[in-house]
Enzyme design. Structure first.
Site, PDB file in Angstrom:
ATOM      1  N   ASN A 145      -0.569  -1.873  -4.397  1.00  0.00           N
ATOM      2  CA  ASN A 145       0.725  -1.544  -5.008  1.00  0.00           C
ATOM      3  C   ASN A 145       1.228  -2.623  -5.973  1.00  0.00           C
ATOM      4  OD1 ASN A 145       1.417  -3.476  -3.182  1.00  0.00           O
ATOM      5  ND2 ASN A 145       2.861  -2.243  -2.002  1.00  0.00           N
ATOM      6  N   ASN A 187       7.993 -10.583   1.726  1.00  0.00           N
ATOM      7  CA  ASN A 187       7.173 -10.842   2.927  1.00  0.00           C
ATOM      8  C   ASN A 187       7.369 -12.307   3.291  1.00  0.00           C
ATOM      9  OD1 ASN A 187       6.084  -8.285   2.958  1.00  0.00           O
ATOM     10  ND2 ASN A 187       4.045  -8.899   2.297  1.00  0.00           N
ATOM     11  N   GLY A 228      10.071   0.715  -8.154  1.00  0.00           N
ATOM     12  CA  GLY A 228       9.808   2.140  -7.917  1.00  0.00           C
ATOM     13  C   GLY A 228       8.312   2.382  -7.916  1.00  0.00           C
ATOM     14  N   MET A 235       4.905   4.205 -10.439  1.00  0.00           N
ATOM     15  CA  MET A 235       4.506   4.264 -11.854  1.00  0.00           C
ATOM     16  C   MET A 235       5.367   5.204 -12.697  1.00  0.00           C
ATOM     17  SD  MET A 235       0.389   4.314 -11.627  1.00  0.00           S
ATOM     18  CE  MET A 235       0.235   5.345 -10.192  1.00  0.00           C
ATOM     19  N   HIS A 285      13.033  -3.003  -0.351  1.00  0.00           N
ATOM     20  CA  HIS A 285      12.186  -3.648  -1.356  1.00  0.00           C
ATOM     21  C   HIS A 285      11.510  -2.666  -2.298  1.00  0.00           C
ATOM     22  CE1 HIS A 285       8.654  -2.331   0.770  1.00  0.00           C
ATOM     23  NE2 HIS A 285       7.845  -3.166   0.192  1.00  0.00           N
TER      24      HIS A 285
END
Lengths: 484, 141
Positions: free
Chosen positions: A208, A333, A382, A384, A407
Site C-alpha cells: 500500500n 506504526n 485514500g 489510487m 490513518h
C-alpha cells in the site's frame, strides 16, 4: 454471548465492549452502526478485528481502553486502526503494537503550483517520477551506505540524510519528533537488519505504499488551511512508506526475543503475536531502543524520497526545490512515551499506535509553532482513485483517544479477492478516465490496491469527524499515483 | 495441496502441510517464493544455503520464512526453488537448513508480484497429526 450482544452504544459514533473474561479495560470503537454491523458479522471469521481488539484489552498495564478508529480491520496481534496506552511501571511493550514496518508514515509536501500548471504535463511528470523514485520488490536506492553510515541513520534519522544533501533543514521542523527520536541504539539492531538496508534507504517498497500528486479540491476550515499553507486548486504530494527491510528485520529479530520474555515474566497472552515484555524490564527497554532506531530509519527514508520527488519535479517541469515544502510528516506504526491526562491527572504513558495516526490537538508543545494554535495536521491517505484528507487534531481527541485518529480508508476486501475482482489493466484504464494516471512496477499492487478493495474513505473520515476526534481541513484528489 | 494461501482482509495467511516437518517447511517456503515473484521467470543458476533455529517447530516455520526473506535482500537474488536438507531437534532447539536456487535480481526479466515484509506469529498454528505436520502464520504485506 454473541459479540453483537456484548456491544454497548455510547453515542452514534462510539461503541464499547465492557471488560469480560481476561479483559482489563473495555474495547472502544469509533465506528457507526453500519461499520459495527460489518465488524460483528465478520467476528465469526478466525482472524477478525473485534477479537484482536479484545485481546489487546487483556494486556497488563493498559489504560482506559483498547481503542479502534473508524478504519479498523484485522491485522496480526493488534487490529489495524488500533491504539493502546500503557502505564510505564505496570505495562508492556509489544511487537504487534508497532508492527514490522516500524514508523511507517505519510509525508505531505505542498507546492507553489496549481492544477493549471500541470495541465498537459501529467504524463511527463508521471514517467519522470517512475524513473527517479525506486519502488517495488527488489528495487534499490541511489544512496548506498556502509554499515557505519547506517548506524548514523539509526541515531540521527532524517537529520543525517539532510546533512548528506537530501532535502533541507526546514523540512525537519515539520516532521513528527523533527525526524529524529532520542533513545535509538544501533548496537541492539542486528547486523542482518543493517545489511538488508544498505541499498534500501530511499526506496518506496510495495503493497500500500505510494507517491501521489494531488490537487486540493475542497477547503473546509479557512483558518487551519491558512496555517497549513493550503489553497483550493493547489498541488500537493503525499508519500507513504516506512522503515523498509531494516524495520522488518527488527520485528523479525525481536519476535522470538519477546516470546522468551513473555514466558520469563509469566505474561499470559491470548495470541502468540502479542508477545511482549514489561516496559521497564531489560528486554522491554532493549526492544524500545531498537524500535527507536528503526523509526529513525523510516524518517531518513521518507526524507530521501521527498528529495527524489523534488528532483522529479525539477527534471520534468523545472520546478525548483524551493517551490516544494514539507507541510507535515506523521507516522502510524509507532510506540512512544507521551504525556496524557488520565482521570484528571497528567501522566507519562507508552502509547502504541498500530495503523493509527498521532492527532494532537491545539496547544501541544510537540507541534511546530506555525500549527500550534490550530492543532496537528492529520494525514489520511485514500486509495489510487479516491480522495485523501488533511484533518486537524482536536481537544476532544486528546481526552478520548490519547490524541489519535485514523490513518487511511482501511481495507475491506482481501488481497486475493481484490486480485480476482480487479484486473490491473482495467483499473489503470478506469482511473485514467477519472483523470488519474497510475504508474506501477508490479501489476499485483494495482489489483490488490484497487479503490474497491478499501472502505469508502469519505465515510470513514465522516465518522471520525462526527465523533469530534478530528476536524476536516482539506480534501485532496489524486492526479498521478506511483506504486511499487 | 502442500501449501495454501488463506484469506485475510489486509495480509495473507500461509499454511503448509507435510508428512514430515521437512516436507511442511519445504512447502511453506515454496508458497512464500511463489507469492513474491513469478518463479517461472527466475532461473535456478546459483544456490544459497539458508538456516533457521527456534524454540519449537512452529516458531521454526516462521523463522525459516523470515530467513528466506532476509536472504533475498542480503544476496540481491530471487529464488525459484527450495530444497530442505535438515530439520531436527538438537538439545531442545529446532534447527532447519536448506538450499535456495535462483539468480541475481533483474527487474527487466523477473515478474515481481508483491513484497512480503515478514512472517508473523499472527494466526500461528503448529500441529502434529496422524498424517503429519501442519504449520500456519500470517504474512505481513
Amino acid at each position: 454471548m454473541s459479540v453483537k450482544a456484548q456491544v454497548r452504544k455510547i453515542h452514534d459514533y462510539l461503541y464499547e465492549i465492557p471488560p469480560q473474561g481476561r479483559m482489563r479495560v473495555p474495547a472502544r470503537l469509533f465506528v457507526d452502526e453500519r461499520a459495527l454491523r460489518e465488524l460483528t458479522e465478520q467476528s465469526s471469521q478466525e482472524w477478525n478485528a473485534l477479537e484482536q481488539l479484545k485481546n489487546v484489552a487483556t494486556l497488563p498495564g493498559i489504560q482506559k481502553a483498547a481503542m479502534a478508529m473508524a478504519d479498523i480491520h484485522p491485522g496480526y496481534g493488534f487490529p489495524i486502526g488500533g491504539v493502546a496506552a500503557f502505564d510505564p511501571k505496570e505495562g508492556v511493550i509489544s511487537v504487534a503494537g508497532v508492527g514490522f514496518d516500524i514508523n511507517c508514515g505519510v509525508r505531505c509536501l505542498r507546492t507553489t503550483l496549481f492544477r493549471k500548471d500541470l495541465e498537459g504535463k501529467e504524463e511527463r511528470l508521471a514517467d519522470t517520477m517512475y524513473q527517479v523514485i525506486p519502488a517495488g520488490l527488489g528495487s534499490t536506492g541511489e544512496l548506498k551506505l556502509s554499515t557505519k553510515e547506517i548506524d548514523q541513520v539509526l541515531r540521527e534519522g532524517a537529520h543525517y540524510v539532510v546533512g548528506l544533501g537530501y532535502g533541507r533543514a526546514d523540512d525537519l521542523t515539520y516532521i513528527e519528533e523533527t525526524g529524529r527520536l532520542p533513545d535509538a541504539d544501533p548496537s541492539v539492531v542486528s547486523t542482518t537488519a543493517k545489511q538488508r538496508q544498505l541499498a534500501q534507504v530511499g526506496t518506496l517498497g510495495s503493497g500500500n505504499h505510494y507517491v501521489e500528486v494531488q490537487v486540493v479540491d475542497q477547503v473546509y476550515d479557512a483558518e487551519a488551511a491558512e496555517a497549513y499553507g493550503l489553497e483550493l486548486g493547489q498541488i500537493v504530494i503525499m508519500l507513504h512508506t516506512g522503515s523498509r527491510a531494516l524495520g522488518h528485520q527488527i520485528g523479525t529479530d525481536y519476535l522470538p526475543f519477546l516470546d522468551k520474555a513473555t514466558k520469563k515474566y509469566g505474561i499470559e497472552v491470548p495470541d502468540r503475536e502479542l508477545v511482549c515484555a514489561p516496559i521497564e524490564s531489560p528486554e522491554g527497554r532493549q526492544y524500545y531502543r531498537a524500535v527507536m532506531a528503526g523509526a529513525n530509519c523510516a524518517f531518513a527514508n521518507r526524507q530521501v524520497l521527498a528529495h527524489l520527488v523534488r528532483e522529479a519535479f525539477w527534471k520534468a517541469l523545472q520546478v525548483p526545490d524551493t517551490a516544494i515544502e514539507t507541510l507535515y510528516e506523521v507516522a502510524h506504526n509507532t510506540v512512544k512515551f507521551e504525556v496524557h491526562e488520565v482521570d484528571e491527572e497528567r501522566r507519562r504513558l507508552l502509547v502504541h499506535r498500530k495503523g493509527s495516526t498521532r492527532a494532537f490537538g491545539p496547544g501541544r508543545p510537540e507541534l511546530p509553532e506555525r500549527y500550534r494554535a490550530v492543532g496537528q495536521p492529520v494525514l489520511v491517505g485514500g486509495t489510487m482513485g479516491t480522495a485523501s484528507y488533511i484533518l486537524r487534531g482536536t481537544e476532544l481527541g486528546m481526552r478520548e483517544t490519547f490524541g489519535t485518529a485514523l490513518h487511511g480508508a482501511g481495507r475491506a476486501k482481501s488481497r486475493r479477492a481484490a486480485k480476482k475482482a480487479y484486473p490491473a489493466d482495467e483499473i489503470v484504464r478506469r482511473l485514467r478516465e477519472q483523470g488519474v494516471i497510475v504508474r506501477a512496477h508490479g501489476k499485483a499492487s494495482i489489483s490488490e490496491e484497487a479503490p474497491g478493495a478499501y472502505k469508502d474513505v469519505d465515510h470513514v473520515v465522516d465518522v471520525m469527524c462526527n465523533a469530534g476526534i478530528v476536524a476536516r481541513v482539506a480534501r485532496l484528489r489524486p492526479i498521478i499515483c506511483l506504486k511499487g | 495441496m502442500p501449501y495454501e494461501y488463506l484469506e485475510h482482509q489486509a495480509d495473507i495467511g500461509l499454511e503448509a502441510t507435510g508428512a514430515t516437518v521437512e516436507e511442511a517447511l519445504r512447502d511453506g517456503v515454496t508458497g512464500l517464493l511463489n507469492l513474491l515473484v513469478d518463479v517461472e521467470t527466475v532461473e535456478p543458476r546459483e544456490e544459497v544455503t539458508v538456516q533457521a533455529s527456534a524454540e519449537d517447530a512452529g516458531a521454526l516455520f516462521v523463522s525459516l520464512l523470515n530467513a528466506v526473506l532476509a536472504t533475498i535482500d542480503l544476496r540481491g537474488m530471487f529464488f525459484r526453488e527450495f530444497r530442505i536438507t535438515r530439520a531436527e531437534q538438537v538439545n531442545g532447539r529446532w534447527i532447519a537448513e536448506g538450499v535456495l536456487a535462483g539468480e541475481p535480481i533483474d527487474l527487466s526479466r523477473h515478474a515481481v508480484e508483491i513484497e512480503v515484509k515478514a512472517a508473523t506469529y499472527g494466526g500461528f498454528l503448529a500441529e502434529q497429526t496422524d498424517r503429519g505436520w501442519r504449520f500456519r502464520c500470517i504474512l505481513d504485506i
